[in-house]
Structure formats: structure tokens, C-alpha cells
Design an enzyme around this catalytic site. Sequence first.
Site, PDB file in Angstrom:
ATOM      1  N   TYR A   1      13.186  21.864 -45.622  1.00  0.00           N
ATOM      2  CA  TYR A   1      12.123  22.620 -44.489  1.00  0.00           C
ATOM      3  C   TYR A   1      12.760  23.333 -43.481  1.00  0.00           C
ATOM      4  CZ  TYR A   1       7.348  21.495 -46.094  1.00  0.00           C
ATOM      5  OH  TYR A   1       6.228  21.513 -46.853  1.00  0.00           O
TER       6      TYR A   1
ATOM      7  N   GLU B   1      13.054  32.125 -43.499  1.00  0.00           N
ATOM      8  CA  GLU B   1      12.047  32.789 -43.084  1.00  0.00           C
ATOM      9  C   GLU B   1      12.234  33.612 -41.896  1.00  0.00           C
ATOM     10  OE1 GLU B   1       8.125  30.760 -43.146  1.00  0.00           O
ATOM     11  OE2 GLU B   1       8.952  29.703 -45.013  1.00  0.00           O
TER      12      GLU B   1
END
Length: 318
Positions: A242, A249
Site C-alpha cells: 500500500y 501514484e
Amino acid sequence: AQGHGAKGDNIYEFQIEFLEPVEPKPVCRVTQRQLNITVQKKESNWWERLTKQEKRPLFLAPDFDRWLDESDAEMELKEKEEEKINKMKIESRVPKDPFKHLKKGYLVMYNLVQFLGFSWIFVNMTVRLFILGKSFYDTFHTIADMMYFCQTLALMEIMNSLIGLVRSPLIPAVLQVFGRNFVLFVVLGSLEEMQSKPVVFFVFYFWSIVELFRYPYYMLSCIGIEWKPLTWLRYTAWIPLYPLGGLAEAVCIIQSIPIFSETGKYSLGLPNPLNVTIQFSFLLQVYLIALFLGVFLNFRHLYKQRKQHLGPKKRKMK
């Protein structure tokens, strides 16, 4: 049985003729100290004595820690009957859902389709890069269609949570689905300059690895199956993946900001005397803060779930 006693190795045996019939297959458990044999009565009623012969065998002695007299035995039997009746009453009060099997079938199929989709993405990317020696730069053009399909289908997770089809909280689902779709459709899908950058590979790769464990875990949970290695992977693999996915991102957003600034794409000009224009690149900078906040909230949510599923079980105190 063969055992080592005071006179060395010997064969030991005994016979007991019970007062009334018992189950033919006793349960045996061997420990370092002793052999425990549990013999179950065929009918749960009170016996005046254990054996048919009135005189108790010399080798037989009662275990007073587990001894029950007639009144205790009747009380225990009564409590079991009451517990069984109460359980039946509770089950009868719970309304039966006529669409239960249909909902379960839908959830199984949804998770199966998503698992197959992300598996295709992961295998395709792995084979292309590590076996065929393809570069990072064509990832978007070969994988984007399947990623579009999977991430569009992922909108159903928000709907499932909204209508109560699953018990997952709504906010983490919204943050993950809309966050990914914003990067995929707005940042990557609308800018050809971004589609050939190596960061696309890492974004897609981290997304797909996480889902390889998440969707099969939910699929098996729908049919009441728990596979402990998969449960451990579901609530452990996200710890490195994560943050790495969020970082990928963020890099993708940072690299797109100069391009949006130069092209003016999605910028909003307001009709006012100051001729103020809201630059989309500025909104992306604000989104960066929201991105890390969303990663933190999802991280905290998953950490609580991990403690719940993998943490030490609390013993109930009587």
C-alpha cells in the site's frame, strides 16, 4: 496396550462391562503422562453405578474433579436442553432472506472475475518484463484495457457497501476506488505524454499484486471457507504494497503537473473582472495531500482488520 512399568515392558489390558449400552467407538487421546479414553453413553440418563457387577473393580477409582451426582447430572442435562431450545427460538426470530443464495452467488462471481482480471494483468506484466525482456514504456498500451475494465467494475464495491450487501465500511472503499480511477482515467488516460513513462508499470504492478490476495480471500469467505495462508497474505501483503502503491501514484501525479500546466487541460477560467483561472495543476497539488491522507486512513483501517483477524484471541472469562 504395551507399556513400560515397574516390571519392565509388558502388555496391559482390562475389561469393563458397563451397566447400559455405550457408543461402540470411544475417543482415545495419548499424552506424555497418560492415556485418556472417553466412552459416551448411548442414552443420556442417570446410571446407578458404572458396571453390571455391583462390586467395583479394584483397579477402578472415580475422578472426583469430574464427578457428578444425580442432581448435578439432571441439572446439566436440563441446561443443555434449554440452551438448545433458546438457540432454536433465536434462529426462528431471524427473518430468512429469500435472496441469500443469489447475493452470495453474485459476490462469488464478482470476486472471481476481479481475481482473474488482475491475475491476467500481473502475469502479463511479469512475463513481458522478466521473460520477454520488454521495456517499461509500453505498459499502458498493453495493459490499459484490462485495467480500465477491472477498475470500472470496482465501482460495484462502493454500491455493495452502500446497500449493505457486504459489511465493509464505505469510506475506505470510496477512497481506494475513486483514488485509483482518478489516476487511471484522468491522469494517465487523458495524457499521452504520461502513458509511456516507467512509473505506469509500478502503479499497475502494485495494484495487481494487492488484489491477487484480496479478491480470492473475499471469494472464499462468501462460501464460508477460510484458508489460513491466504488470510495471512490478505492482511500482511498490504503492509509494504500500500505505501509503495501510494508512492507510485504520487510520483505519477508529480510528473503530470508540469504537463497539465503547459497544456492548460482541465483548467477552469472564471468570468470575472480579475480574469482568474483555476489551474488543474494546482488542484493536483491539493490532491497530493489528500492522497497521502487517504493512504493513512486505509492503512489504519487495514491495521485494525489485521489485529482482528491475526491478533491473539481473547479468552472469555466466566
